[in-house]
Design a protein around this motif. Sequence first.
Motif, short mmCIF file in Angstrom:
data_model
loop_
_atom_site.label_atom_id
_atom_site.label_comp_id
_atom_site.label_asym_id
_atom_site.label_seq_id
_atom_site.Cartn_x
_atom_site.Cartn_y
_atom_site.Cartn_z
N ARG A 98 0.84 -1.21 0.00
CA ARG A 98 0.00 0.00 0.00
C ARG A 98 0.87 1.25 0.00
N GLN A 99 1.80 1.30 0.92
CA GLN A 99 2.64 2.49 1.04
C GLN A 99 3.63 2.60 -0.10
N VAL A 100 4.20 1.46 -0.51
CA VAL A 100 5.18 1.45 -1.61
C VAL A 100 4.54 2.00 -2.88
N LEU A 101 3.34 1.53 -3.22
CA LEU A 101 2.69 2.00 -4.45
C LEU A 101 2.39 3.49 -4.39
N CYS A 102 1.89 3.96 -3.26
CA CYS A 102 1.61 5.40 -3.13
C CYS A 102 2.88 6.22 -3.22
N ASP A 103 3.97 5.72 -2.62
CA ASP A 103 5.25 6.43 -2.69
C ASP A 103 5.79 6.48 -4.11
N VAL A 104 5.70 5.37 -4.84
CA VAL A 104 6.18 5.32 -6.23
C VAL A 104 5.37 6.26 -7.11
N VAL A 105 4.06 6.28 -6.91
CA VAL A 105 3.20 7.19 -7.68
C VAL A 105 3.65 8.63 -7.48
N GLU A 106 3.90 8.98 -6.24
CA GLU A 106 4.32 10.35 -5.93
C GLU A 106 5.71 10.64 -6.51
N LYS A 107 6.64 9.71 -6.33
CA LYS A 107 8.01 9.89 -6.80
C LYS A 107 8.07 10.08 -8.32
N LEU A 108 7.25 9.30 -9.04
CA LEU A 108 7.29 9.35 -10.51
C LEU A 108 6.27 10.31 -11.11
N HIS A 109 5.48 10.94 -10.27
CA HIS A 109 4.41 11.83 -10.73
C HIS A 109 3.50 11.11 -11.72
N ALA A 110 3.12 9.90 -11.35
CA ALA A 110 2.29 9.07 -12.22
C ALA A 110 0.91 9.67 -12.40
N SER A 111 0.34 9.45 -13.56
CA SER A 111 -1.02 9.94 -13.82
C SER A 111 -2.06 8.86 -13.54
N ILE A 112 -1.61 7.59 -13.47
CA ILE A 112 -2.55 6.51 -13.16
C ILE A 112 -1.79 5.36 -12.49
N LEU A 113 -2.47 4.72 -11.57
CA LEU A 113 -1.97 3.53 -10.88
C LEU A 113 -2.93 2.39 -11.20
N VAL A 114 -2.40 1.27 -11.64
CA VAL A 114 -3.22 0.10 -11.95
C VAL A 114 -2.87 -1.00 -10.96
N VAL A 115 -3.88 -1.57 -10.33
CA VAL A 115 -3.68 -2.70 -9.41
C VAL A 115 -4.71 -3.77 -9.72
N GLY A 116 -4.34 -5.02 -9.45
CA GLY A 116 -5.27 -6.12 -9.59
C GLY A 116 -6.12 -6.25 -8.34
N CYS A 117 -7.14 -7.07 -8.44
CA CYS A 117 -8.05 -7.28 -7.32
C CYS A 117 -8.11 -8.77 -7.02
N HIS A 118 -7.87 -9.14 -5.76
CA HIS A 118 -7.92 -10.54 -5.35
C HIS A 118 -9.34 -11.07 -5.31
N GLY A 119 -10.30 -10.20 -5.14
CA GLY A 119 -11.68 -10.65 -5.04
C GLY A 119 -12.01 -11.23 -3.68
N TYR A 120 -11.32 -10.77 -2.64
CA TYR A 120 -11.60 -11.23 -1.29
C TYR A 120 -12.98 -10.79 -0.86
N GLY A 121 -13.57 -11.57 0.02
CA GLY A 121 -14.83 -11.20 0.62
C GLY A 121 -14.61 -10.15 1.70
N VAL A 122 -15.69 -9.70 2.29
CA VAL A 122 -15.64 -8.63 3.29
C VAL A 122 -14.76 -9.00 4.48
N ILE A 123 -14.87 -10.22 4.98
CA ILE A 123 -14.11 -10.61 6.18
C ILE A 123 -12.61 -10.65 5.88
N LYS A 124 -12.22 -11.32 4.78
CA LYS A 124 -10.80 -11.40 4.44
C LYS A 124 -10.23 -10.01 4.17
N ARG A 125 -11.00 -9.18 3.48
CA ARG A 125 -10.55 -7.83 3.16
C ARG A 125 -10.36 -7.02 4.44
#
Length: 153
Positions: A98-125
């Motif tokens: 979580r923190q690494v991705l946000c830091d990289v976005v800021e460092k590179l001045h990214a215009s978009i961040l793409v992440v996959g979704c595990h599809g966890y249910g509410v409890i696991k999430r």
Amino acid sequence: MAEEKSVMVVGIEDNQHSFYALEWTLDHFFKNYNYNSNNNNNNNSLFKFRGLGNVEVFSAIETDLKKIAARVTEKAMEICHAKSVNDVVVEVVEGDARQVLCDVVEKLHASILVVGCHGYGVIKRTVLGSVSDYCAHHAHCSVMIVKKPKIKA
């Protein structure tokens, strides 16, 4: 004045959801994209490893993590090259995703961040936390969450 390239960050880890998100992104944003970097730098990949410590116990863990990172990097580069996307930089960073991705976005001045979704249910999430949810609320750019379609039986 030279046109500045947009930066897209794709968060990848060693699972099918991440690789699906990468392939989906390449298919939808880089269709008919056949750009080969014209600079003389043939090393388009950047690898960064931050050590876990010098204690012997961590040595085996660090070696395993490096092997996993190398495997993930190799697979990501293969996917990109198969889709004729060669102007790619791969950076391996240790830490909370979580923190690494946000830091990289800021460092590179990214215009978009793409992440996959595990599809966890509410409890696991709730227990594990959601990287995509955290990034959607804290990254300083647009965040696209790519979900792998469920296969109907």
